[in-house]
Write a protein that holds these residues in place. Structure first.
Motif, PDB file in Angstrom:
ATOM      1  N   LEU A  26       3.851   1.713   5.449  1.00  0.00           N
ATOM      2  CA  LEU A  26       3.464   1.594   3.844  1.00  0.00           C
ATOM      3  C   LEU A  26       2.257   2.465   3.499  1.00  0.00           C
ATOM      4  O   LEU A  26       1.912   3.174   4.770  1.00  0.00           O
ATOM      5  CB  LEU A  26       3.081   0.013   3.610  1.00  0.00           C
ATOM      6  CG  LEU A  26       4.212  -0.956   3.840  1.00  0.00           C
ATOM      7  CD1 LEU A  26       3.723  -2.295   3.730  1.00  0.00           C
ATOM      8  CD2 LEU A  26       5.258  -0.874   2.895  1.00  0.00           C
ATOM      9  N   THR A  27       1.835   2.396   2.365  1.00  0.00           N
ATOM     10  CA  THR A  27       0.483   3.130   2.168  1.00  0.00           C
ATOM     11  C   THR A  27      -0.414   3.364   2.866  1.00  0.00           C
ATOM     12  O   THR A  27      -0.837   2.094   3.866  1.00  0.00           O
ATOM     13  CB  THR A  27      -0.112   2.870   0.753  1.00  0.00           C
ATOM     14  OG1 THR A  27      -1.207   3.467   0.395  1.00  0.00           O
ATOM     15  CG2 THR A  27      -0.340   1.140   0.675  1.00  0.00           C
ATOM     16  N   GLY A  28      -1.166   4.558   3.218  1.00  0.00           N
ATOM     17  CA  GLY A  28      -2.367   4.532   4.111  1.00  0.00           C
ATOM     18  C   GLY A  28      -2.584   6.010   4.256  1.00  0.00           C
ATOM     19  O   GLY A  28      -2.012   6.891   4.202  1.00  0.00           O
ATOM     20  N   THR A  48       0.175  -0.402   7.857  1.00  0.00           N
ATOM     21  CA  THR A  48      -0.496   0.083   6.759  1.00  0.00           C
ATOM     22  C   THR A  48      -2.017   0.353   6.762  1.00  0.00           C
ATOM     23  O   THR A  48      -2.401  -0.060   7.896  1.00  0.00           O
ATOM     24  CB  THR A  48      -0.245  -0.609   5.352  1.00  0.00           C
ATOM     25  OG1 THR A  48      -0.733  -0.115   4.191  1.00  0.00           O
ATOM     26  CG2 THR A  48      -0.731  -2.313   5.397  1.00  0.00           C
ATOM     27  N   GLY A  68      -3.335  -1.244   1.200  1.00  0.00           N
ATOM     28  CA  GLY A  68      -2.035  -2.346   1.981  1.00  0.00           C
ATOM     29  C   GLY A  68      -2.009  -3.433   1.433  1.00  0.00           C
ATOM     30  O   GLY A  68      -0.986  -4.064   1.515  1.00  0.00           O
ATOM     31  N   SER A 111       3.109   5.040  -3.352  1.00  0.00           N
ATOM     32  CA  SER A 111       2.050   4.784  -2.302  1.00  0.00           C
ATOM     33  C   SER A 111       0.463   5.158  -2.847  1.00  0.00           C
ATOM     34  O   SER A 111       0.244   6.100  -3.750  1.00  0.00           O
ATOM     35  CB  SER A 111       2.109   5.742  -1.188  1.00  0.00           C
ATOM     36  OG  SER A 111       3.333   5.474  -0.470  1.00  0.00           O
ATOM     37  N   GLN A 153      -2.723  -3.840   9.490  1.00  0.00           N
ATOM     38  CA  GLN A 153      -3.334  -2.862   8.659  1.00  0.00           C
ATOM     39  C   GLN A 153      -4.738  -2.646   9.191  1.00  0.00           C
ATOM     40  O   GLN A 153      -5.673  -3.538   9.642  1.00  0.00           O
ATOM     41  CB  GLN A 153      -3.878  -3.928   7.308  1.00  0.00           C
ATOM     42  CG  GLN A 153      -4.656  -3.030   6.135  1.00  0.00           C
ATOM     43  CD  GLN A 153      -4.630  -3.903   4.796  1.00  0.00           C
ATOM     44  OE1 GLN A 153      -4.609  -4.961   4.825  1.00  0.00           O
ATOM     45  NE2 GLN A 153      -4.954  -2.876   3.762  1.00  0.00           N
TER      46      GLN A 153
END
Length: 204
Positions: free
Chosen positions: A134-136, A19, A23, A163, A46
């Motif tokens: 994941l989100t990023g 992420t 994150g 996200s 992360q």
């Protein structure tokens, strides 16, 4: 699936959570529902500035029943244990099921690198690898996903709607190699089901 031999891979699934921006919340939501006896090892990357003071490990440790520690050189992957990439270091997975750390250097943007983690995870863990994007921002993890798929592993991604930043999940989905694109609240259950289904995967 590749014809990669699993003779030297760990005897349990290994989950990589990767992420960037947004994150912390995503990681907490994924790790919080997972049980202490999770039959899989977990590695977290992360993106962080190399000089960033690391609070991520302590924050994640408070959010989950799993054991969470900062990754160190030559650490062993262990079921029920989360290893977190330290700032300023790229994390590599070396056979058999060990952690290697290298300096990330001065060149951005992806530090620590999801691509490096996932590529080495793919080569060492083969079909036991589960990559979760994941989100990023950006496209980090895209090349690593291709490696995971090439060696018979599995890829999940967070969906755009849940996200905070959609760059990394969208780049993952663009590979066409993601088996499941899921809302953030559904990822923990999907991970748990996957690792339970694959904990007795036979070596070939």
């Amino acid at each position: 699936m590749s014809n990669h031999s699993t003779a030297d891979v760990p005897g349990f699934p290994v989950v990589a959570l990767v992420t960037s921006a947004g994150g912390l919340n995503a990681l907490c939501q994924v790790l919080s529902p997972l049980p202490a006896d999770l039959p899989a090892a977990v590695v977290v990357v992360q993106h962080q500035q190399p000089d960033h003071t690391n609070h991520l490990t302590a924050l994640l440790d408070r959010s989950t029943a799993l054991t969470v520690t900062l990754a160190r050189e030559n650490d062993t992957l262990t079921p029920g244990h989360v290893l977190v990439a330290p700032p300023g270091r790229h994390v590599l997975i070396s056979a058999p099921a060990r952690i290697g750390l290298i300096d990330s250097g001065a060149i951005p943007p992806a530090r620590p690198s999801a691509d490096l983690l996932l590529a080495t995870l793919a080569v060492t863990c083969g079909p036991r690898a589960l990559a979760v994007v994941l989100t990023g921002r950006g496209t980090d993890a895209q090349a690593g996903i291709r490696a995971v798929a090439h060696y018979g592993g599995t890829v999940f991604a967070q969906d755009q709607a849940s996200s905070a930043y959609g760059g990394m999940p969208a780049a993952a989905a663009d590979t066409g190699l993601v088996q499941a694109v899921l809302p953030l609240p559904d990822l923990a259950a999907a991970i748990l089901a996957h690792v339970r289904d694959n904990r007795h995967l036979r070596r070939s």
